[in-house]
Design an enzyme around this catalytic site. Structure first.
Site, PDB file in Angstrom:
ATOM      1  N   ASP A   1      28.047  37.513  30.296  1.00 52.59           N
ATOM      2  CA  ASP A   1      28.676  38.557  29.496  1.00 52.59           C
ATOM      3  C   ASP A   1      30.025  38.965  30.077  1.00 52.59           C
ATOM      4  O   ASP A   1      30.289  38.785  31.268  1.00 52.59           O
ATOM      5  CB  ASP A   1      27.767  39.777  29.357  1.00 52.59           C
ATOM      6  CG  ASP A   1      27.394  40.409  30.696  1.00 52.59           C
ATOM      7  OD1 ASP A   1      27.153  39.663  31.666  1.00 52.59           O
ATOM      8  OD2 ASP A   1      27.346  41.655  30.777  1.00 52.59           O
TER       9      ASP A   1
ATOM     10  N   GLU B   1      24.962  41.705  32.894  1.00 52.73           N
ATOM     11  CA  GLU B   1      25.311  42.192  34.231  1.00 52.73           C
ATOM     12  C   GLU B   1      26.295  43.345  34.152  1.00 52.73           C
ATOM     13  O   GLU B   1      26.228  44.293  34.943  1.00 52.73           O
ATOM     14  CB  GLU B   1      25.894  41.048  35.065  1.00 52.73           C
ATOM     15  CG  GLU B   1      26.105  41.393  36.546  1.00 52.73           C
ATOM     16  CD  GLU B   1      27.425  42.085  36.855  1.00 52.73           C
ATOM     17  OE1 GLU B   1      27.562  42.682  37.941  1.00 52.73           O
ATOM     18  OE2 GLU B   1      28.351  42.033  35.996  1.00 52.73           O
TER      19      GLU B   1
END
Length: 424
Positions: free
Chosen positions: A94, A157
């Site tokens: 991400d 994350e």
């Protein structure tokens, strides 16, 4: 490193560039968590074609997971010819919002000289690509190695990792019985080993008021003014106290050796109108104001103290400021994590850096938390570090980039690490 593996990695330069560009061009923006399935499919196709056994794992029930934005992760495993330890490279897929100020298309993955530009180039799709190239080159050069290599691409994350590594750890993927060494290729620099990170405590503070007509504010109670008193106390007491504290952890950059706090957001009064609105504001005294705080604390600070000094400020205002009332809601907490300098993965990567780059690495700690916290706390696996290419200060900035030469050098270090751990 054996000369043959070094030359093999150098010969994969174009492949490394193309893989990095392919990863950047999938806009895995978080929030809300877009295109996790697409990037896992890309990794599955790539790694399956190289002989890895791949598993897709959705973190159902994790924060943010829904049918529109499912939290997909991938774990790929390659078994060696003989029994031995498992080395796991884990990288998050991400990226944060783009933000303003770009001169390059953030998802074009433009190659300009030795740099690839794009959101996520540095943090951390370039590092993930370098780990994949290192693993593939090692397998090609040493097909009879002992042990196993795993590569994971994980979600979320940037928002805590609960739909990614935390979920995998809860499901046993980082059980020390099946994985012995973990390397997270975060952008801490090709000649630095990151041993851990500071702690984080996120909370929302709401001050209460009473709505009334804006022409007669004395008949109401302005929650924003109460929040102003909170912010004033932060400025005059809390921030100076935090600035005076220093940690023994080797946190970089130097400013992060002290405690810090960021006011992440503030909301109060009338909601913002859409950009195309021409409406005028209503005449109301705001009865609520909320701020989100992002408090980063040191290993030397107990978490109870971190929360307590915030609550003491609020309770002091409640005792001394007329009509002051508040709610404090914890959003998340992360304890500091630190791997010992003599841990096996640390000493191995240290030697690999010295042999590959010609000088000893420095040991550092990250100012922000990353997925090591879940591998440590949930997975109970202590033999974990962050090591990867990139300039930390570029993370989340406009015109983020990763250096191709730095990725090649880091891949060589990772390849040499695999040789030291998996060749008997």
């Amino acid at each position: 490193m054996t000369d043959a593996l070094q030359h093999r990695i150098e010969g994969m330069r174009d492949d490394l560039i193309a893989l990095t560009q392919d990863l950047i061009r999938i806009p895995t923006l978080n929030p809300p968590g877009e295109n996790y399935g697409a990037i896992c499919d890309l990794l599955k196709q790539r790694l399956s074609s190289k002989g890895f056994e791949t598993t897709l794992i959705r973190a159902e029930g994790a924060p943010g997971d829904c049918e529109k934005y499912p939290r997909w992760n991938i774990v790929a495993r390659y078994e060696g010819a003989k029994p031995g330890p498992c080395v796991h490279f884990t990288g998050h897929t991400d990226v944060v919002e783009v933000g303003a100020g770009w001169t390059y298309d953030p998802f074009a993955a433009t190659l300009d000289g030795d740099r690839i530009y794009g959101r996520g180039a540095c943090d951390m799709k370039g590092g993930l690509a370098a780990a994949i190239i290192a693993a593939e080159a090692f397998i090609q050069e040493h097909p009879d190695f002992a042990g196993a290599i795993e590569i994971s691409g994980t979600a979320d994350e940037e928002s805590g990792g609960y739909g990614g590594v935390a979920h995998l750890a809860q499901e046993g993927w980082f059980d020390p019985a099946r994985v012995q060494h973990v390397i997270i290729p975060e952008p801490l620099g090709k000649d630095r080993i990151c041993l851990g990170h500071r702690g984080g405590w996120w909370a929302e503070i709401e001050t209460k008021g009473e709505i009334a007509h804006g022409s007669m504010p004395f008949l109401g109670d302005c929650a924003i003014r109460h929040m102003g008193a909170v912010l004033e106390q932060f400025e005059t007491t809390l921030y100076p106290a935090m600035a005076a504290r220093r940690t023994e952890m080797p946190v970089i950059p130097d400013g992060a050796r002290a405690s810090t706090m960021n006011i992440n957001a503030i909301h109060g009064g009338q909601p913002e109108e859409p950009e195309d609105s021409t409406a005028l504001p209503a005449h109301c005294v705001p009865d609520s104001c909320r701020i989100t705080i992002d408090r980063r604390f040191l290993a030397e600070e107990p978490i109870d103290q971190v929360e307590g000094e915030i609550r003491d400020i609020l309770d002091g205002l409640k005792a001394n400021r007329p009509k002051f009332d508040y709610e404090l809601r914890e959003l998340n907490r992360v304890l500091p994590s630190m791997t010992d300098e003599d841990a096996p993965v640390v000493s191995t990567v240290k030697a690999a850096i010295a042999e590959t780059l010609g000088h000893d690495p420095s040991f550092v700690a990250s100012p922000g938390s990353y997925d090591q916290k879940h591998i440590d706390r949930i997975g109970k696996l202590k033999n974990c570090i962050a090591y990867g290419p990139g300039v930390l200060e570029l993370a989340h900035k406009p015109d983020e980039w990763i250096g191709v030469t730095d990725m090649i050098d880091s891949a060589k270090v990772m390849g040499r690490t695999l040789e030291k751990l998996l060749l008997s």
